[in-house]
Design an enzyme around this catalytic site. Structure first.
Site, mmCIF file in Angstrom:
data_model
loop_
_atom_site.group_PDB
_atom_site.id
_atom_site.type_symbol
_atom_site.label_atom_id
_atom_site.label_comp_id
_atom_site.label_asym_id
_atom_site.label_seq_id
_atom_site.Cartn_x
_atom_site.Cartn_y
_atom_site.Cartn_z
ATOM 1 N N GLU A 151 0.833 -1.214 0.000
ATOM 2 C CA GLU A 151 0.000 0.000 0.000
ATOM 3 C C GLU A 151 0.867 1.264 0.000
ATOM 4 O O GLU A 151 0.360 2.374 -0.075
ATOM 5 C CB GLU A 151 -0.930 -0.014 1.220
ATOM 6 N N ASN A 169 -1.362 -6.955 -4.274
ATOM 7 C CA ASN A 169 -1.866 -6.124 -5.380
ATOM 8 C C ASN A 169 -0.739 -5.389 -6.086
ATOM 9 O O ASN A 169 0.263 -5.039 -5.469
ATOM 10 C CB ASN A 169 -2.858 -5.096 -4.840
ATOM 11 N N ASP A 190 -7.618 -4.488 -5.134
ATOM 12 C CA ASP A 190 -6.769 -4.892 -4.011
ATOM 13 C C ASP A 190 -6.981 -6.354 -3.652
ATOM 14 O O ASP A 190 -7.031 -6.719 -2.479
ATOM 15 C CB ASP A 190 -6.985 -4.003 -2.770
#
Ligand code: CA
Length: 597
Positions: free
Chosen positions: A196, A273, A315
């Site tokens: 992230e 992801n 995601d």
């Protein structure tokens, strides 16, 4: 003590035999024996294949109702939060990690603390999804675990003294480490968290005894691998599945536990992801994101990969554990591996070459794809259900919002499933939920969230979110399910006693019949269970243990769901159980004392 020894020389011999291990430390042979090693639990997944199956049957469907607590151990401290750790047990000692990069050594019989190590964390660590840790690895006389500031630390099992401490990467760029390391052929294999924040995922192999780096293999196409300090080839082909420069901060973080198969000599790592979440910035499949990546342990090169969500826009990290198992088809043994993916599909691949053998939903609602095409191995997308590109003229430049199921928290997340060779079934801790998701403009900045998306988690029905499901990997059929109000976030243990153990955020550890799902026993641990149970044998008895302590990603990111579970109390402890045999361990000790006087 000495008098009792003189009186019972036979028992002394037994006690000495139990106290001294057959070898000086945990060996590769012990680790490869996997779940056949029943006098302890040597690795995450209960064996490197990750089946989470115990061949013990002393606790079984007939007597599990008599399971009682033996001891409980509190991690203490003011800071608690999510406890996702699986204990490892060797030579009568339990090693268990806890929130905020702590590790404890506990006497597995008495529950007494032997030592503890609390890693000094700097300000500014950036774990995305709670300050968790999923467990330690054992090798030789070392216990090895990773920290939230992205260090890997080896401690002496007896003393808790640090033997080596290696920096995995820069926590200021968003790197952290939360999973349990894997040991293969004397190497300690680790991944990295931080997808992230636009970190680049990879698998590192270090000499387990010294911590010295042997090889590193990036899981984003275009990045160079290294072995023995020399270049070892680029992963994939630069710009083949990634346009422009985005692969340089391409995500595919390897943040969950790996599995290892000694027969194929491959380590199976799941990848997260591609970064950022906004898929319109990066046309292409974006290898090796949202994939299973199989790496040869000797060469540090990718042998095969299978991408569960090509060009991910939701995601749907593909980090869930790839569980090695065999099944027979047309008289032939198939060497397979299975993954219950965040994206809602259950995948079965040939673990020697990655070929897709089967794929089917294990959740009720999937909006982003109709199915997985078994011929091409690719999803049949529902194009309308991909969040749209940011719109210049819109407020906040928000793109078209879509409702997506599963949510990014996944049909299944980090909580590991179990496989029973007795029933041939996988026991999957699944969740039914969705999300509203939209894209926004984003640019990479070191140490800042790199999503380009916004979201709200939504419930799908009022009755339940969690569902423990028994899935047949060959037929794709759901054999039974047990629904649960709160989302399931702990793992599962299957045993030869015909039992399946799992924990709930409501605080229960439960045992159910592996064939029918009938509940046979439960115990309230006092706080939510988000960790996987284990079984082992000591002093001639079967023991069950689980870590308890509510937290993890759900209360942080759960939106409407978080509101539904915000009554749950935090905590942090280990619970250990065995069958009630007419006397608890304390009275057994008094009996021994009485006999010795
Ligand atoms: Ca992710």
């Amino acid at each position: 003590m000495s008098r009792s020894i003189q009186m019972v020389p036979g028992l002394l011999a037994l006690a000495v035999a139990a106290a001294l291990p057959a070898q000086a430390g945990v060996t590769d042979a012990d680790l490869v024996a996997g779940n056949k090693y029943t006098s302890g639990v040597l690795s995450a997944g209960i064996g490197t294949q990750g089946q989470r199956f115990s061949p013990l049957a002393k606790v079984n469907t007939g007597n599990v109702g008599n399971l009682v607590p033996v001891w409980s151990f509190s991690f203490g401290g003011e800071k608690q939060r999510g406890q996702e750790s699986q204990p490892v047990i060797y030579n009568g000692k339990m090693f268990v990690t806890a929130s905020y990069s702590r590790i404890f050594a506990i006497d597995a019989t008495t529950g007494n603390q032997l030592w503890k190590y609390e890693h000094r964390l700097p300000d500014g660590i950036m774990p995305c999804c709670d300050v968790v840790n999923r467990g330690a690895a054992l090798y030789d006389n070392l216990v090895i675990f990773g920290t939230l500031d992205a260090h890997l630390i080896a401690l002496n099992q007896d003393t808790g003294k640090v033997v080596w401490d290696e920096k995995l990467d820069d926590y200021k760029a968003g790197h952290s480490y939360t999973s349990a390391p894997t040991i293969a052929k004397g190497l300690v294999l680790t991944g990295i968290s931080g997808g992230e924040f636009g970190v680049v995922g990879r698998v590192d192999a270090r000499d387990a005894k010294t911590g010295k780096l042997v090889w590193t293999r990036p899981t984003v196409e275009g990045h160079m691998g290294f072995k023995d300090g020399k270049e070892n080839g680029i992963s994939g082909e630069t710009n083949k599945t990634w346009p422009g420069d985005l692969w340089k901060q391409g995500g595919a973080a390897t943040w969950n536990n790996f599995t290892y198969d000694p027969e194929t000599n491959l380590v199976y790592a799941g990848t997260g992801n591609p970064a950022p979440w906004n898929s319109h910035l990066r046309p292409g499949d974006n290898l090796y994101s949202s994939s299973t990546v199989a790496i040869n342990v000797d060469t540090g090169k990718i042998v095969w990969s299978y991408q569960s969500t090509p060009h991910d826009g939701w995601d749907f990290d593909g980090v869930n554990e790839f569980v090695n198992f065999d099944y027979v088809k047309d008289g032939k043994t198939i060497k397979a591996g299975a993954k219950a993916d965040r994206n809602g599909f259950f995948f079965v691949n040939d673990r020697t070459n990655g070929k897709l053998l089967n794929a089917f939903p294990f959740v009720d609602k999937i909006t982003w794809a109709k199915s997985i095409d078994l011929n091409t191995g690719r999803p049949v997308y529902v194009d309308d259900n991909r969040p749209g590109a940011p719109i210049e003229a819109a407020e906040g430049h928000k793109g078209k919002m879509v409702f997506s199921a599963p949510s990014f928290l996944g049909g299944k997340n980090q909580q590991p499933m179990a496989f029973s060779p007795d029933t041939g079934l996988f026991y999957v801790p699944a969740n039914e939920w969705g999300m509203e998701i939209w894209n926004e403009p984003v640019g990479y900045k070191k140490g800042a969230a790199y999503l380009g998306a916004g979201f709200t988690i939504k419930t799908i029905n009022d009755k339940y979110i969690g569902a423990l499901r028994a899935m047949d990997p060959v037929s794709g059929k759901k054999v039974w399910e047990i629904t649960n109000n709160a989302p399931l976030w702990g793992g599962v243990l299957a045993t030869h006693g015909g039992l399946v153990f799992y924990g709930t955020p409501e605080g229960f550890l439960k045992a159910v019949d592996a064939k029918t799902g009938k509940e046979l026993w439960k115990f309230q641990t006092g706080t939510g269970v988000v960790a996987p149970p284990v079984a082992w044998e000591q002093n001639g008895e079967e023991y069950i243990a689980v870590v308890s302590g509510w937290g993890g990603a759900v209360p942080l990111w759960g939106g409407d769901v978080a509101k539904k579970v915000n009554f749950l109390n935090q905590g942090g402890s280990v619970w250990v159980f065995k069958l009630f045999n007419g006397q608890n361990s304390a009275s057994a000790d008094s009996a021994t004392l009485a006999a010795s006087h």
